[in-house]
Write an enzyme that holds these catalytic residues in place. Structure first.
Site, PDB file in Angstrom:
ATOM      1  N   CYS A   3      -3.236  11.979 -15.357  1.00  0.00           N
ATOM      2  CA  CYS A   3      -4.348  12.782 -15.855  1.00  0.00           C
ATOM      3  C   CYS A   3      -5.655  12.168 -15.379  1.00  0.00           C
ATOM      4  O   CYS A   3      -5.864  10.962 -15.471  1.00  0.00           O
ATOM      5  CB  CYS A   3      -4.319  12.827 -17.385  1.00  0.00           C
ATOM      6  SG  CYS A   3      -5.730  13.728 -18.067  1.00  0.00           S
ATOM      7  N   HIS A  18      -1.820   1.313  -4.087  1.00  0.00           N
ATOM      8  CA  HIS A  18      -2.269   2.704  -4.000  1.00  0.00           C
ATOM      9  C   HIS A  18      -1.498   3.638  -4.916  1.00  0.00           C
ATOM     10  O   HIS A  18      -1.557   4.849  -4.763  1.00  0.00           O
ATOM     11  CB  HIS A  18      -2.200   3.189  -2.554  1.00  0.00           C
ATOM     12  CG  HIS A  18      -3.194   2.502  -1.679  1.00  0.00           C
ATOM     13  ND1 HIS A  18      -3.119   2.534  -0.319  1.00  0.00           N
ATOM     14  CD2 HIS A  18      -4.287   1.757  -1.971  1.00  0.00           C
ATOM     15  CE1 HIS A  18      -4.117   1.832   0.204  1.00  0.00           C
ATOM     16  NE2 HIS A  18      -4.838   1.349  -0.788  1.00  0.00           N
ATOM     17  N   GLN A  31       0.831  -1.199   0.000  1.00  0.00           N
ATOM     18  CA  GLN A  31       0.000   0.000   0.000  1.00  0.00           C
ATOM     19  C   GLN A  31       0.869   1.254   0.000  1.00  0.00           C
ATOM     20  O   GLN A  31       0.366   2.356  -0.133  1.00  0.00           O
ATOM     21  CB  GLN A  31      -0.924   0.007   1.225  1.00  0.00           C
ATOM     22  CG  GLN A  31      -1.950  -1.100   1.191  1.00  0.00           C
ATOM     23  CD  GLN A  31      -2.892  -1.037   2.371  1.00  0.00           C
ATOM     24  OE1 GLN A  31      -3.270   0.034   2.840  1.00  0.00           O
ATOM     25  NE2 GLN A  31      -3.297  -2.196   2.864  1.00  0.00           N
ATOM     26  N   ASN A  32       2.171   1.088   0.166  1.00  0.00           N
ATOM     27  CA  ASN A  32       3.087   2.227   0.176  1.00  0.00           C
ATOM     28  C   ASN A  32       3.168   2.839  -1.213  1.00  0.00           C
ATOM     29  O   ASN A  32       3.116   2.134  -2.213  1.00  0.00           O
ATOM     30  CB  ASN A  32       4.481   1.793   0.620  1.00  0.00           C
ATOM     31  CG  ASN A  32       4.495   1.330   2.053  1.00  0.00           C
ATOM     32  OD1 ASN A  32       3.586   1.609   2.814  1.00  0.00           O
ATOM     33  ND2 ASN A  32       5.530   0.603   2.426  1.00  0.00           N
ATOM     34  N   VAL A  33       3.347   4.147  -1.278  1.00  0.00           N
ATOM     35  CA  VAL A  33       3.430   4.848  -2.558  1.00  0.00           C
ATOM     36  C   VAL A  33       4.816   5.451  -2.783  1.00  0.00           C
ATOM     37  O   VAL A  33       5.022   6.193  -3.733  1.00  0.00           O
ATOM     38  CB  VAL A  33       2.356   5.961  -2.658  1.00  0.00           C
ATOM     39  CG1 VAL A  33       0.956   5.369  -2.602  1.00  0.00           C
ATOM     40  CG2 VAL A  33       2.551   7.031  -1.597  1.00  0.00           C
ATOM     41  N   ASP A  34       5.767   5.112  -1.910  1.00  0.00           N
ATOM     42  CA  ASP A  34       7.067   5.773  -1.930  1.00  0.00           C
ATOM     43  C   ASP A  34       8.129   5.123  -2.796  1.00  0.00           C
ATOM     44  O   ASP A  34       9.211   5.671  -2.991  1.00  0.00           O
ATOM     45  CB  ASP A  34       7.598   5.919  -0.505  1.00  0.00           C
ATOM     46  CG  ASP A  34       7.649   4.608   0.256  1.00  0.00           C
ATOM     47  OD1 ASP A  34       7.627   3.540  -0.372  1.00  0.00           O
ATOM     48  OD2 ASP A  34       7.702   4.672   1.499  1.00  0.00           O
ATOM     49  N   CYS A  84      -7.654  11.177 -19.154  1.00  0.00           N
ATOM     50  CA  CYS A  84      -7.214  10.103 -20.047  1.00  0.00           C
ATOM     51  C   CYS A  84      -6.346   9.060 -19.359  1.00  0.00           C
ATOM     52  O   CYS A  84      -6.066   8.014 -19.945  1.00  0.00           O
ATOM     53  CB  CYS A  84      -6.483  10.675 -21.258  1.00  0.00           C
ATOM     54  SG  CYS A  84      -4.818  11.300 -20.926  1.00  0.00           S
ATOM     55  N   CYS A 127      -4.162  15.310 -23.388  1.00  0.00           N
ATOM     56  CA  CYS A 127      -5.570  15.645 -23.657  1.00  0.00           C
ATOM     57  C   CYS A 127      -6.025  16.984 -23.064  1.00  0.00           C
ATOM     58  O   CYS A 127      -7.151  17.384 -23.292  1.00  0.00           O
ATOM     59  CB  CYS A 127      -6.474  14.521 -23.136  1.00  0.00           C
ATOM     60  SG  CYS A 127      -6.680  14.516 -21.343  1.00  0.00           S
ATOM     61  N   CYS A 148      -2.706  18.248 -18.779  1.00  0.00           N
ATOM     62  CA  CYS A 148      -2.170  17.019 -19.372  1.00  0.00           C
ATOM     63  C   CYS A 148      -1.686  17.331 -20.787  1.00  0.00           C
ATOM     64  O   CYS A 148      -2.398  17.956 -21.567  1.00  0.00           O
ATOM     65  CB  CYS A 148      -3.260  15.950 -19.404  1.00  0.00           C
ATOM     66  SG  CYS A 148      -2.819  14.457 -20.320  1.00  0.00           S
TER      67      CYS A 148
END
Length: 112
Positions: free
Chosen positions: A30, A22, A4-7, A33, A90, A87
């Site tokens: 974006c 996560h 679950q870590n985003v680092d 898109c 788009c 973005c």
């Protein structure tokens, strides 16, 4: 490794098969898109488009508006931040490529 870590620390430590449920905090996405890119590059683009604001944040790092370890900041003054980079694919809005509270984990990650 399912995390679950985003680092990105699992990858930095040498893990090769990582499923970041996560997302990744060092990426932006974006909202229209789904295109992803490097968060550092996006921040550089924002700084270039808002040079007066970049100076305010830079001078505030030693004070109450200092960036925290999670890259969050308590910002009271947003004067000079007038131009949000869209973005490149788009023209949609960009957000960190992470699952926030209330968001849904993408189906392809859950099924991986």
């Amino acid at each position: 490794v399912i995390t679950q870590n985003v680092d990105g620390l699992h990858e930095a430590a040498g893990s090769r098969k990582v499923i970041p449920l996560h997302g990744r905090g060092y990426r932006v996405q974006c909202m229209s898109c789904g295109a992803e890119s490097c968060r550092g590059e996006y921040h550089s683009t924002l700084a270039a488009r808002n040079p007066n604001y970049a100076g305010v944040i830079g001078s505030a790092r030693d004070g109450a508006q200092a960036l925290r370890p999670d890259a969050d900041a308590a910002v009271d003054d947003i004067s000079g931040f007038d131009d949000i980079a869209p973005c490149g694919a788009c023209g949609g809005l960009i957000k960190p490529a992470v699952t926030f509270f209330g968001d849904v984990v993408p189906k392809d990650r859950v099924e991986a």
